[in-house]
Motif scaffolding. Structure first.
Motif, short mmCIF file in Angstrom:
data_model
loop_
_atom_site.label_atom_id
_atom_site.label_comp_id
_atom_site.label_asym_id
_atom_site.label_seq_id
_atom_site.Cartn_x
_atom_site.Cartn_y
_atom_site.Cartn_z
N ALA A 1 0.84 -1.21 0.00
CA ALA A 1 0.00 0.00 0.00
C ALA A 1 0.87 1.24 0.00
O ALA A 1 1.88 1.33 0.71
N GLY A 2 0.49 2.21 -0.82
CA GLY A 2 1.16 3.49 -0.86
C GLY A 2 2.35 3.58 -1.78
O GLY A 2 2.81 4.68 -2.11
N VAL A 3 2.86 2.45 -2.24
CA VAL A 3 4.04 2.49 -3.12
C VAL A 3 3.71 3.14 -4.45
O VAL A 3 4.52 3.90 -5.02
N LEU A 4 2.52 2.86 -4.99
CA LEU A 4 2.11 3.46 -6.27
C LEU A 4 0.92 4.39 -6.04
O LEU A 4 -0.12 4.28 -6.69
N ALA A 5 1.09 5.33 -5.14
CA ALA A 5 0.04 6.31 -4.89
C ALA A 5 -0.13 7.22 -6.10
O ALA A 5 0.81 7.40 -6.89
N VAL A 6 -1.33 7.78 -6.26
CA VAL A 6 -1.57 8.72 -7.35
C VAL A 6 -0.58 9.87 -7.25
O VAL A 6 -0.35 10.43 -6.18
N GLY A 7 0.04 10.19 -8.40
CA GLY A 7 1.05 11.24 -8.44
C GLY A 7 2.47 10.70 -8.45
O GLY A 7 3.42 11.43 -8.75
N THR A 8 2.64 9.40 -8.11
CA THR A 8 3.98 8.81 -8.09
C THR A 8 4.52 8.69 -9.51
O THR A 8 3.82 8.25 -10.42
N THR A 9 5.77 9.08 -9.71
CA THR A 9 6.42 8.90 -11.01
C THR A 9 7.05 7.52 -11.07
O THR A 9 7.58 7.02 -10.07
#
Length: 610
Positions: A472-480
């Motif tokens: 969870a959180g590794v590919l949060a919205v906004g992540t490049t």
């Protein structure tokens, strides 16, 4: 006469001569232009044809055969695709030494040499000499209407032979004929009427259009071969019921005109056809310890000018879809085509590597065998895998083991626009991450397989998490994010095109069969079936191979097929999808089996000639 009047007369005569000269020149030009426009030859296209199409009509029935007409002097010549003429008219193509000449046998005592010309993707035979005794073929738009032969069946004879059964039809004159054959039944359709309907030695149903492998036990040695005639107006069908392993071999004779139908286990006869520069078609029997196998091959010199190979998908816009091999070849203008990788028959998705011009249409699975090639005619073989590393802007790394794949396993997969415009969940409880311009723009749960269609962005891709592999959180919205992938073996990275199937059969001249190591089931390993392969010989020529039932028995095992390929001179060889998928096409027609028995396929390897 006054001097002034004399001068006027001289000027008038001069003007009249000039006018006469101009009128004569103008008239000659007009007549020449009229004659020029009236000549059909000037209407010829860059192909040399004055008109052409892709189907012919015989007795009101249409067949997919390419044709073209051209002008030679005052005569219009007609050319038909050679393999189409063989299968629809009944021409027996004999061994040749040059692609520009084709000896044939068709209701003649001696072989007849027909001129041949190649207009991509087909080789056309000039059948004008054959048609002259029957009538004129009429072009009607895309269709060439063949002349009605007006032939009649005069007598029917049959008799047992040491190798099987022979049925002889005596005809009033030559007629067109076609053969359709399945595992234990066959039909010969002849463009000749009959008053002898019902004659035969037993009942037989018509061939059903269903794909099937020609598996089975040994031939039914003592079983009688049964046939019957069915009258259809100006045509007649001869239905055969055959023991397992028997096939029809049809030939023609003259004085009187006869159609000879042999039911035997060792059909068809061997032949070698030089089809085009760099392309040779052969059919032969190959003997190994396990038996005698009929094998059809098309050998391609990939270094020959104008020849190239390309992976083909049944659906050119998305990975999902199947179609008959001949349809794929015709629609995509391939001169030669062979079925290639495996696929799921239920959802019609590919199961293995397909990449074209460095674009992955479907990723490799299970470290299975593959072939890759470039535009210079070089190839490489091996057991192929692909691993992609997804790296976030903060340096976290995720491993994606599946790219545009119909093979569903726990892990991370990636789907690009090459998969198609949309993605539909392939398993329950997936999670999708939408990537656009190297940035996560959205994420959603996909609770049920087959539901909630997701668009694949043109400027990105989808990351699919199966089994909660992404914290969870590794590919949060906004992540490049960025992706780097490499193929193993490393040699594959230098080749822009390739196909995966398996198992790998031969490497550097040695049999290296390891079906279990490539993830194939024990049932698959033990199967005796029709087989397809792509191989390379010591000269770098590519051999496309299709093999079916051995004489007196079932198809080849994987080990036997490897031996067959060694006999053909292969130094590297890859097994392709087989069974009812086994199909080898040339000039838009199947060479190795009747279309009614061939399954639809997901992908193929096409050979193109510029």
């Amino acid at each position: 006469m006054a001097p002034g009047d004399l001068l006027k007369m001289v000027n008038w005569n001069r003007n009249w001569l000039d006018f006469s000269r101009l009128f004569s020149i103008t008239l000659a030009v007009m007549l020449g232009l009229k004659l020029f426009l009236a000549s059909p030859a000037v209407a010829q296209s860059p192909t040399g044809f004055i008109q052409q199409g892709n189907q012919i009509s015989i007795d009101g029935k249409s067949y997919p055969v390419p044709w073209g007409q051209w002008q030679e002097g005052n005569q219009t010549h007609t050319g038909l695709g050679d393999t189409g003429a063989m299968q629809v008219l009944g021409l027996d193509l004999l061994n040749n030494t040059s692609p520009s000449q084709q000896p044939v046998q068709w209701f003649s005592g001696d072989r007849q040499n027909l001129n041949a010309r190649f207009v991509a993707p087909n080789r056309y035979l000039d059948v004008t000499p054959l048609l002259q005794r029957l009538g004129t073929a009429q072009a009607q738009g895309n269709t060439l209407v063949m002349p009605n032969t007006n032939a009649r069946i005069l007598t029917v004879r049959d008799g047992r032979q040491p190798w099987g059964e022979r049925v002889v039809l005596e005809l009033s004159q030559p007629a067109f004929w076609q053969v359709s054959q399945a595992k234990e039944e066959a039909v010969v359709t002849i463009n000749a009427g009959s008053t002898i309907g019902g004659q035969g030695n037993g009942s037989s149903s018509g061939v059903q259009a269903i794909d099937q492998d020609d598996l089975g036990g040994k031939t039914s040695g003592g079983q009688q071969i049964r046939y019957r005639l069915e009258r259809l107006g100006s045509s007649t069908k001869i239905h055969f019921r055959l023991p397992v392993g028997y096939k029809l071999q049809v030939s023609t004779l003259t004085s009187p005109f006869r159609l000879v139908i042999d039911a035997r286990v060792d059909a068809p006869p061997a032949k070698t056809i030089n089809w085009a520069e760099g392309i040779t078609w052969q059919q032969r029997f190959v003997n190994i310890t396990g038996g005698q196998f009929p094998v059809t091959t098309v050998t391609v010199n990939p270094r020959s000018p104008g020849i190239s190979l390309r992976p083909l998908m049944a659906n050119s816009t998305m990975a999902q879809g199947t179609a008959p091999l001949v349809t794929i070849a015709r629609e995509q203008q391939a001169a030669v085509a062979i079925n290639a990788g495996f696929f799921n028959r239920n959802n019609q998705l590919p199961l293995g590597a397909v990449w074209s011009q460095q674009n992955w249409l479907s990723g490799p699975i299970l470290n299975r065998g593959a072939i890759a090639w470039n535009n210079q005619g070089q190839t490489t073989f091996g057991r192929l895998s692909l691993s992609e590393i997804i790296t976030t802007g903060s340096g976290q790394r995720l491993t994606a083991n599946y790219l545009n794949s119909g093979y569903v396993q726990r892990g991370i997969a990636r789907y690009t626009p090459a998969w198609g415009p949309t993605y539909v969940p392939l398993s329950d409880n997936e999670r999708v991450y939408v990537v656009q311009s190297d940035q996560i723009t959205a994420q959603y749960p996909l609770p049920k397989a087959g539901q909630q269609q997701m668009s694949i962005p043109n400027d990105g891709y989808l990351i699919i998490d199966r089994g909660s592999q992404i914290p969870a959180g590794v590919l949060a919205v906004g992540t490049t994010v960025n992706v780097n992938g490499r193929s193993v073996p490393e040699a594959f990275n230098a080749f822009p095109n390739g196909i995966g199937a398996g198992p790998l059969l031969i490497d550097q001249g040695r049999i290296v069969l390891n079906a279990e190591g490539e993830g194939f089931s024990s049932a698959f390993q033990q199967q005796r079936a029709s087989r397809s392969a792509i191989a390379v010989d010591r000269n770098g020529n590519i051999i496309l191979v299709a093999s079916h039932n051995r004489v007196g028995g079932a198809g080849a095992s994987l080990g036997e097929f490897a031996q067959i390929l060694q006999q053909l001179g292969a130094v590297n060889a890859l097994n392709l999808d087989g069974g009812s998928s086994t199909s080898l096409a040339l000039g838009g027609q199947l060479l190795d089996r009747s279309p009614v028995t061939a399954a639809r396929v997901s992908n193929a390897i096409g050979v193109f000639i510029r």
